[in-house]
Design a protein around this motif. Structure first.
Motif, mmCIF file in Angstrom:
data_model
loop_
_atom_site.group_PDB
_atom_site.id
_atom_site.type_symbol
_atom_site.label_atom_id
_atom_site.label_comp_id
_atom_site.label_asym_id
_atom_site.label_seq_id
_atom_site.Cartn_x
_atom_site.Cartn_y
_atom_site.Cartn_z
ATOM 1 N N SER A 247 52.683 -5.926 -39.032
ATOM 2 C CA SER A 247 51.624 -5.105 -38.443
ATOM 3 C C SER A 247 51.891 -3.652 -38.805
ATOM 4 O O SER A 247 52.910 -3.320 -39.417
ATOM 5 C CB SER A 247 51.551 -5.300 -36.931
ATOM 6 N N SER A 248 50.975 -2.791 -38.421
ATOM 7 C CA SER A 248 51.167 -1.367 -38.684
ATOM 8 C C SER A 248 52.208 -0.808 -37.723
ATOM 9 O O SER A 248 52.357 -1.282 -36.594
ATOM 10 C CB SER A 248 49.843 -0.613 -38.544
ATOM 11 N N LEU A 249 52.903 0.204 -38.181
ATOM 12 C CA LEU A 249 53.996 0.761 -37.398
ATOM 13 C C LEU A 249 53.509 1.340 -36.078
ATOM 14 O O LEU A 249 54.215 1.296 -35.068
ATOM 15 C CB LEU A 249 54.712 1.838 -38.212
ATOM 16 N N ASP A 250 52.268 1.862 -36.059
ATOM 17 C CA ASP A 250 51.791 2.534 -34.854
ATOM 18 C C ASP A 250 50.876 1.675 -33.990
ATOM 19 O O ASP A 250 50.290 2.179 -33.029
ATOM 20 C CB ASP A 250 51.093 3.853 -35.209
ATOM 21 N N SER A 251 50.752 0.380 -34.297
ATOM 22 C CA SER A 251 49.977 -0.492 -33.397
ATOM 23 C C SER A 251 50.802 -1.717 -33.035
ATOM 24 O O SER A 251 51.542 -1.710 -32.045
ATOM 25 C CB SER A 251 48.618 -0.863 -33.996
ATOM 26 N N GLY A 252 50.710 -2.779 -33.811
ATOM 27 C CA GLY A 252 51.403 -4.004 -33.451
ATOM 28 C C GLY A 252 52.908 -3.860 -33.336
ATOM 29 O O GLY A 252 53.526 -4.414 -32.409
ATOM 30 N N PHE B 71 53.454 -13.614 -39.678
ATOM 31 C CA PHE B 71 52.073 -13.511 -39.201
ATOM 32 C C PHE B 71 51.574 -12.097 -39.455
ATOM 33 O O PHE B 71 52.228 -11.115 -39.103
ATOM 34 C CB PHE B 71 51.957 -13.825 -37.708
ATOM 35 N N ASP B 72 50.380 -11.989 -40.044
ATOM 36 C CA ASP B 72 49.764 -10.711 -40.386
ATOM 37 C C ASP B 72 48.767 -10.327 -39.291
ATOM 38 O O ASP B 72 47.701 -10.917 -39.171
ATOM 39 C CB ASP B 72 49.057 -10.847 -41.734
ATOM 40 N N MET B 73 49.135 -9.318 -38.479
ATOM 41 C CA MET B 73 48.242 -8.786 -37.452
ATOM 42 C C MET B 73 47.811 -7.390 -37.884
ATOM 43 O O MET B 73 48.605 -6.443 -37.874
ATOM 44 C CB MET B 73 48.953 -8.724 -36.096
ATOM 45 N N GLU B 74 46.552 -7.261 -38.258
ATOM 46 C CA GLU B 74 46.061 -5.969 -38.723
ATOM 47 C C GLU B 74 46.001 -4.970 -37.560
ATOM 48 O O GLU B 74 46.048 -5.346 -36.383
ATOM 49 C CB GLU B 74 44.685 -6.143 -39.363
ATOM 50 N N ALA B 75 45.889 -3.696 -37.907
ATOM 51 C CA ALA B 75 45.904 -2.625 -36.910
ATOM 52 C C ALA B 75 44.803 -2.822 -35.872
ATOM 53 O O ALA B 75 43.712 -3.322 -36.169
ATOM 54 C CB ALA B 75 45.732 -1.274 -37.595
ATOM 55 N N TYR B 76 45.100 -2.436 -34.634
ATOM 56 C CA TYR B 76 44.137 -2.579 -33.539
ATOM 57 C C TYR B 76 44.238 -1.387 -32.603
ATOM 58 O O TYR B 76 45.147 -0.552 -32.705
ATOM 59 C CB TYR B 76 44.358 -3.899 -32.798
ATOM 60 N N ASP B 77 43.305 -1.313 -31.657
ATOM 61 C CA ASP B 77 43.215 -0.199 -30.724
ATOM 62 C C ASP B 77 44.244 -0.371 -29.606
ATOM 63 O O ASP B 77 44.053 -1.167 -28.687
ATOM 64 C CB ASP B 77 41.800 -0.140 -30.147
ATOM 65 N N THR B 78 45.313 0.387 -29.667
ATOM 66 C CA THR B 78 46.383 0.230 -28.681
ATOM 67 C C THR B 78 46.052 0.877 -27.338
ATOM 68 O O THR B 78 46.835 0.759 -26.386
ATOM 69 C CB THR B 78 47.695 0.826 -29.218
ATOM 70 N N THR B 79 44.908 1.558 -27.241
ATOM 71 C CA THR B 79 44.512 2.121 -25.949
ATOM 72 C C THR B 79 43.833 1.089 -25.064
ATOM 73 O O THR B 79 43.586 1.349 -23.885
ATOM 74 C CB THR B 79 43.568 3.324 -26.140
ATOM 75 N N ASP B 80 43.511 -0.074 -25.627
ATOM 76 C CA ASP B 80 42.862 -1.154 -24.876
ATOM 77 C C ASP B 80 43.947 -2.047 -24.292
ATOM 78 O O ASP B 80 44.529 -2.889 -24.996
ATOM 79 C CB ASP B 80 41.950 -1.940 -25.818
ATOM 80 N N ALA B 81 44.233 -1.896 -23.003
ATOM 81 C CA ALA B 81 45.347 -2.603 -22.371
ATOM 82 C C ALA B 81 45.166 -4.110 -22.411
ATOM 83 O O ALA B 81 46.121 -4.861 -22.655
ATOM 84 C CB ALA B 81 45.525 -2.124 -20.929
ATOM 85 N N GLY B 82 43.956 -4.584 -22.161
ATOM 86 C CA GLY B 82 43.714 -6.022 -22.185
ATOM 87 C C GLY B 82 43.907 -6.612 -23.565
ATOM 88 O O GLY B 82 44.444 -7.725 -23.715
ATOM 89 N N CYS B 83 43.494 -5.878 -24.556
ATOM 90 C CA CYS B 83 43.666 -6.321 -25.941
ATOM 91 C C CYS B 83 45.142 -6.379 -26.297
ATOM 92 O O CYS B 83 45.611 -7.349 -26.903
ATOM 93 C CB CYS B 83 42.916 -5.373 -26.864
#
Length: 268
Positions: A189-194, A151-163
């Motif tokens: 996913s990206s190493l620093d997000s997912g 599964f490909d999960m693109e980078a996202y904002d890891t500061t958003d707890a709900g997300c």
């Protein structure tokens, strides 16, 4: 760059060593899944549109031995109409191994422009639905149980707890359903997000069997780049180390991302 050697080994040969390095939560029921899988170590590439059979034949002179193909997901950038069971059969006979990829629903706080997003209130149910879709589509292309599906999960904002919670709920449910259907659950996913969020989740929830991490540092290895503890997904990793480059082999040019593979692939 000197290409890594490629080997195909029935995973039962590697299973004892691999399971011995897994942290709690990663080894559950893995024997049955990986016992039917194959591991490959070597270089691979992925590209948006499935190349022609002739192009794949020409690229046999390249250092790459594994190709990522986008088999499912409403958020795919390319429809790849030539990606059929006949295409997979022909390319497999040329000697290629596969990383079948799904680009499905993305994080509610994704940094991509992909329109399909996870609904936090329905994240687990959506994960199950996406898992069923990729298993069905991969099966239609000829991939057998025991294949690793990604599964490909693109980078996202890891500061958003709900997300972050929604993504983990989705990925856990997706992974469990892929396993229930007899396949190996892989996650890109990206190493620093997912991937970073999954590392923190180890031992606390169900997580994927294999990791494909994006870190464009031009290092063709799957060592984890200091962000993955040694025992986490050891021998079940893919590293996307360079992206958006053009290469020509056998007179055929393709725009690709480069990957170092040390993990499970599709079984055909």
């Amino acid at each position: 760059m000197r290409p890594l050697p490629t080997r195909r080994i029935a995973s039962t040969v590697l299973l004892t060593a691999v399971l011995g390095l897994l942290p709690a939560g990663l080894a559950d029921a893995a024997t049955a899944r990986f016992g039917r899988s194959f591991f490959v170590t070597g270089l691979g590439f992925d590209t948006c549109e499935a190349p022609t059979v002739e192009t794949m034949r020409a690229w046999r002179e390249s250092p790459y031995k594994v190709v990522g193909i986008y088999v499912a997901g409403a958020n795919r950038a390319c429809a790849s109409p030539r990606l059929t069971r006949d295409w997979v059969t022909a390319v497999h006979r040329q000697g290629w191994d596969f990383l079948p990829i799904q680009v499905g629903l993305q994080a509610p706080c994704t940094q991509s422009d992909k329109p399909g997003r996870i609904d936090p209130a329905r994240a687990a149910r959506q994960g199950i639905a996406e898992a069923n879709d990729v298993v069905d589509r991969a099966g239609a292309l000829g991939f057998k149980p025991g294949s690793a599906l990604w599964f490909d999960m693109e980078a996202y904002d890891t500061t958003d707890a709900g997300c972050r919670t929604a993504v983990l709920d989705f990925v856990s449910a997706w992974s469990d359903r892929v396993r229930e259907r007899g396949f190996v659950a892989g996650y890109y996913s990206s190493l620093d997000s997912g991937v970073a969020d999954l590392v923190k989740a180890v031992g606390n929830r169900s997580i994927p069997d294999a990791i494909w991490y994006a870190h464009w540092n031009d290092r063709a290895d799957a060592g984890g780049d200091g962000a993955l503890p040694d025992g986490y997904w050891h021998g079940k990793r893919v590293h996307q180390y360079t992206g958006n480059v053009a290469e020509t082999h056998g007179g055929r040019r393709i725009d690709i991302d480069r990957n170092a593979v040390d993990g499970p692939v599709g079984v055909f």
